[in-house]
Design a protein around this motif. Sequence first.
Motif, PDB file in Angstrom:
ATOM      1  N   VAL A  45      37.208  37.384  37.962  1.00 16.14           N
ATOM      2  CA  VAL A  45      37.189  37.405  36.491  1.00 16.14           C
ATOM      3  C   VAL A  45      36.115  38.350  35.950  1.00 16.14           C
ATOM      4  O   VAL A  45      36.305  38.985  34.901  1.00 16.14           O
ATOM      5  CB  VAL A  45      36.983  35.962  35.947  1.00 16.14           C
ATOM      6  CG1 VAL A  45      36.865  35.958  34.430  1.00 16.14           C
ATOM      7  CG2 VAL A  45      38.138  35.056  36.392  1.00 16.14           C
ATOM      8  N   ALA A  46      35.015  38.477  36.668  1.00 14.54           N
ATOM      9  CA  ALA A  46      33.890  39.293  36.181  1.00 14.54           C
ATOM     10  C   ALA A  46      34.301  40.718  35.772  1.00 14.54           C
ATOM     11  O   ALA A  46      33.968  41.155  34.664  1.00 14.54           O
ATOM     12  CB  ALA A  46      32.768  39.335  37.225  1.00 14.54           C
ATOM     13  N   PRO A  47      35.049  41.449  36.611  1.00 19.04           N
ATOM     14  CA  PRO A  47      35.411  42.826  36.217  1.00 19.04           C
ATOM     15  C   PRO A  47      36.296  42.861  34.966  1.00 19.04           C
ATOM     16  O   PRO A  47      36.335  43.877  34.274  1.00 19.04           O
ATOM     17  CB  PRO A  47      36.194  43.355  37.425  1.00 19.04           C
ATOM     18  CG  PRO A  47      35.923  42.424  38.536  1.00 19.04           C
ATOM     19  CD  PRO A  47      35.554  41.109  37.949  1.00 19.04           C
ATOM     20  N   SER A  51      31.814  41.752  30.788  1.00 18.47           N
ATOM     21  CA  SER A  51      31.031  42.655  29.925  1.00 18.47           C
ATOM     22  C   SER A  51      31.344  42.407  28.453  1.00 18.47           C
ATOM     23  O   SER A  51      30.449  42.456  27.611  1.00 18.47           O
ATOM     24  CB  SER A  51      31.246  44.116  30.305  1.00 18.47           C
ATOM     25  OG  SER A  51      32.552  44.499  29.961  1.00 18.47           O
ATOM     26  N   ALA A  52      32.603  42.097  28.137  1.00 16.42           N
ATOM     27  CA  ALA A  52      32.951  41.825  26.737  1.00 16.42           C
ATOM     28  C   ALA A  52      32.230  40.576  26.231  1.00 16.42           C
ATOM     29  O   ALA A  52      31.683  40.566  25.116  1.00 16.42           O
ATOM     30  CB  ALA A  52      34.465  41.638  26.595  1.00 16.42           C
ATOM     31  N   VAL A  68      27.625  35.432  39.301  1.00 15.51           N
ATOM     32  CA  VAL A  68      29.004  35.682  39.718  1.00 15.51           C
ATOM     33  C   VAL A  68      29.240  34.965  41.058  1.00 15.51           C
ATOM     34  O   VAL A  68      28.640  35.311  42.073  1.00 15.51           O
ATOM     35  CB  VAL A  68      29.288  37.192  39.848  1.00 15.51           C
ATOM     36  CG1 VAL A  68      30.731  37.421  40.297  1.00 15.51           C
ATOM     37  CG2 VAL A  68      29.016  37.902  38.514  1.00 15.51           C
ATOM     38  N   LEU A  69      30.116  33.964  41.030  1.00 13.72           N
ATOM     39  CA  LEU A  69      30.389  33.153  42.222  1.00 13.72           C
ATOM     40  C   LEU A  69      31.551  33.748  43.009  1.00 13.72           C
ATOM     41  O   LEU A  69      32.393  34.442  42.443  1.00 13.72           O
ATOM     42  CB  LEU A  69      30.752  31.724  41.800  1.00 13.72           C
ATOM     43  CG  LEU A  69      29.788  31.009  40.858  1.00 13.72           C
ATOM     44  CD1 LEU A  69      30.349  29.635  40.470  1.00 13.72           C
ATOM     45  CD2 LEU A  69      28.415  30.853  41.490  1.00 13.72           C
ATOM     46  N   PRO A  70      31.642  33.439  44.300  1.00 12.05           N
ATOM     47  CA  PRO A  70      32.857  33.810  45.029  1.00 12.05           C
ATOM     48  C   PRO A  70      34.035  33.007  44.481  1.00 12.05           C
ATOM     49  O   PRO A  70      33.863  31.869  44.068  1.00 12.05           O
ATOM     50  CB  PRO A  70      32.537  33.440  46.478  1.00 12.05           C
ATOM     51  CG  PRO A  70      31.437  32.439  46.405  1.00 12.05           C
ATOM     52  CD  PRO A  70      30.661  32.746  45.156  1.00 12.05           C
ATOM     53  N   ASP A  71      35.212  33.622  44.454  1.00  9.78           N
ATOM     54  CA  ASP A  71      36.394  32.985  43.853  1.00  9.78           C
ATOM     55  C   ASP A  71      37.014  31.946  44.782  1.00  9.78           C
ATOM     56  O   ASP A  71      37.024  32.129  46.000  1.00  9.78           O
ATOM     57  CB  ASP A  71      37.426  34.073  43.538  1.00  9.78           C
ATOM     58  CG  ASP A  71      38.715  33.498  42.949  1.00  9.78           C
ATOM     59  OD1 ASP A  71      38.621  32.653  42.050  1.00  9.78           O
ATOM     60  OD2 ASP A  71      39.804  33.895  43.413  1.00  9.78           O
ATOM     61  N   GLY A  72      37.529  30.873  44.202  1.00 11.14           N
ATOM     62  CA  GLY A  72      38.410  29.986  44.967  1.00 11.14           C
ATOM     63  C   GLY A  72      37.893  28.590  45.222  1.00 11.14           C
ATOM     64  O   GLY A  72      36.685  28.347  45.300  1.00 11.14           O
ATOM     65  N   GLU A  73      38.846  27.676  45.381  1.00  4.90           N
ATOM     66  CA  GLU A  73      38.576  26.253  45.611  1.00  4.90           C
ATOM     67  C   GLU A  73      37.714  26.031  46.865  1.00  4.90           C
ATOM     68  O   GLU A  73      36.934  25.086  46.918  1.00  4.90           O
ATOM     69  CB  GLU A  73      39.927  25.516  45.758  1.00  4.90           C
ATOM     70  CG  GLU A  73      39.856  24.013  45.884  1.00  4.90           C
ATOM     71  CD  GLU A  73      39.696  23.282  44.544  1.00  4.90           C
ATOM     72  OE1 GLU A  73      40.140  23.809  43.505  1.00  4.90           O
ATOM     73  OE2 GLU A  73      39.111  22.190  44.546  1.00  4.90           O
ATOM     74  N   ALA A  74      37.857  26.914  47.845  1.00  2.00           N
ATOM     75  CA  ALA A  74      37.098  26.765  49.093  1.00  2.00           C
ATOM     76  C   ALA A  74      35.595  26.870  48.852  1.00  2.00           C
ATOM     77  O   ALA A  74      34.790  26.422  49.670  1.00  2.00           O
ATOM     78  CB  ALA A  74      37.536  27.819  50.112  1.00  2.00           C
ATOM     79  N   ALA A 101      31.062  28.888  30.962  1.00  2.00           N
ATOM     80  CA  ALA A 101      31.939  28.915  32.134  1.00  2.00           C
ATOM     81  C   ALA A 101      33.099  29.852  31.828  1.00  2.00           C
ATOM     82  O   ALA A 101      33.998  29.495  31.060  1.00  2.00           O
ATOM     83  CB  ALA A 101      32.456  27.511  32.431  1.00  2.00           C
ATOM     84  N   LEU A 102      33.083  31.042  32.405  1.00  2.00           N
ATOM     85  CA  LEU A 102      34.120  32.049  32.158  1.00  2.00           C
ATOM     86  C   LEU A 102      35.006  32.148  33.396  1.00  2.00           C
ATOM     87  O   LEU A 102      34.620  32.759  34.396  1.00  2.00           O
ATOM     88  CB  LEU A 102      33.453  33.402  31.848  1.00  2.00           C
ATOM     89  CG  LEU A 102      34.377  34.603  31.670  1.00  2.00           C
ATOM     90  CD1 LEU A 102      35.203  34.481  30.388  1.00  2.00           C
ATOM     91  CD2 LEU A 102      33.570  35.918  31.663  1.00  2.00           C
TER      92      LEU A 102
END
Lengths: 363, 363
Positions: A45-47, A51-52, A68-74, A101-102
């Motif tokens: 989501v970050a990219p 920035s907006a 910025v967290l790693p993506d995913g339920e894991a 929370a974005l």
Amino acid sequence: METVQIDLGERSYPIVISENLLAQEQTWQALPRAASAMIVTNDVVAPLYLSALKQVLNRQYAQVHEVVLPDGEAHKDWQTLNLIFDGLLSNGCDRKTVLFALGGGVVGDMTGFAAASYMRGVPFVQVPTTLLSQVDSSVGGKTAINHPQGKNMIGAFYQPQLVVCDLATLDTLPERELSAGLAEVIKYGPIADMAFFAWLEQNIEALLRRDRAALAHAVKRSVEIKAWVVGQDEKESGLRAILNFGHTFGHAIEAGMGYGKWLHGEGVAAGMVMAAELSRRLGLVDEAFVVRLRSLIGRAGLPVRGAVIDAGDNAGRYLELMRVDKKSEAGEIRFVLIDGPGRAVMQSAPDALVREVIDGCCA
Amino acid sequence: METVQIDLGERSYPIVISENLLAQEQTWQALPRAASAMIVTNDVVAPLYLSALKQVLNRQYAQVHEVVLPDGEAHKDWQTLNLIFDGLLSNGCDRKTVLFALGGGVVGDMTGFAAASYMRGVPFVQVPTTLLSQVDSSVGGKTAINHPQGKNMIGAFYQPQLVVCDLATLDTLPERELSAGLAEVIKYGPIADMAFFAWLEQNIEALLRRDRAALAHAVKRSVEIKAWVVGQDEKESGLRAILNFGHTFGHAIEAGMGYGKWLHGEGVAAGMVMAAELSRRLGLVDEAFVVRLRSLIGRAGLPVRGAVIDAGDNAGRYLELMRVDKKSEAGEIRFVLIDGPGRAVMQSAPDALVREVIDGCCA
């Protein structure tokens, strides 16, 4: 712009639903003043939106930090949660710092639990960018992380200050995740509103092609039903559990396959078919209802059969995983069943019958 | 038996104070029914009181599980907290399971946070076995673990169902810990009740030799003051912060020395002298008050000077650690100061003056 209010006394807050809310200054103006804010998001989501959001929040807060967290339920675990605490502390964030929370459900659940726990509670805002989080997880204050032995086992009831559902963010959602979100939308029909279910049967193709007007209605109606339930039972002492329709079987699939293999919405989709089938075998609904539900779930691009999670005693493994469900009491699994279309009940069922359902419903 | 009530609406609960409460069945009878209970304790307290508590709880709960943590502030971290979650999940504990915190402040804070977070909240009971936890940490619902960058940074406001202060358990308390508990007892004088302070000046020797009647009065009056403060400001939006008198400097000592080197009460003791001295330099109290406070703290067997936590810029290191205090806002340290004996205020102070206090008060 549509606004749905969650009524919880001093913990009340609005959910705003519209296009292009994220970059508008006025979206954020009613939030509590603070010297700093922190946006928590993930690497997918970050990219797209970081920035907006950062730019618009910079007009309101002297400092806007990001994690910025790693993506995913894991990654919905303590280790990743700690990245948020590390970021808050190393940036000198205080008790008034507002967390944003974005992202989807994982980001929302983790950010919410971090907000509940950092210095015993700081304000936070949900900015859900997936359909699933807009219609379900961002609303109602359930926050959590997973434990190796069970999903969402460690968390808090902690309400946000505001939920901002920007429908434009759904444009970038992968098809598979759009479908996963539709599972939670479909859920509201059998448990509360069969007129909405009928509307979904008419509009499922429009939703799949991301028609904005259709999405706006689906999000608004879902959130209205959720607001009505949560307003009556914030901490799930009774009624609120009906929102877990399909989740008992679904969580077993998610855990049994290993978190992240099946999306949460996919587990819920197959789980709803299984719970409907269990309701039918208990004489609560007829075959026609099960067929109708299975059909809509299939048209939404979702699985209508459960996964085989154990090559040996598959049903036994389901039962084992379902016994650690938060709704269980003294080892007895309590299912959310459909007691006639549009009405849910909590009930236990004989293991033998549950085994038949699992054996009959798994691919 | 003395009972002090904490009034927090539906979260109200009693604190009972007497001898030999632990092994009596009636002590526990008003607690919520459940299929299981779990006692959390540490490896020092377990040999002393675990079997007695387990035996009496076995009459009320079908299953009574136990988790024995390593002792000490150094273990007040996520890794140790997770031992409680592991125990709860591997024993199939559900949303109704009642947790019992048997031990001092560390056990109470961790068990409370585990209870707040397990399945988003299960009931818990405080069974404090140290003076410090009886007069302070077990009352009022503050729960937390430490983060490497700050004490009690991750936690929740979460109230117990009941607090049981069994004065007989203080018989086994090491002298050093008895003194550390007296620091929190002494605290209530300068912030709220100088008549109690005068009583402590008369009875400090009786308390040190563990006279039961003196202990009963000290615990009761401490808890009454705490109940009065918490009843007005559960989540520390204002008044409650006065209970942190001595804690801002004290936490810096604890963190600067490495958790566990100084006991919490020892840090608070030296911290109270430093905060009183800062109050004097700001013209809020006179020298006679500082001398009187220092004298009582010394008679209680507690340090009256802060530790040198940095061989170079000691005051700078204190300031750095104090800036991450939860009371800080936008990097400004907010001290609990004495605005005339018996009355506390929250106030910031010029760094230069704080440096003078640290330089003058450290060994």
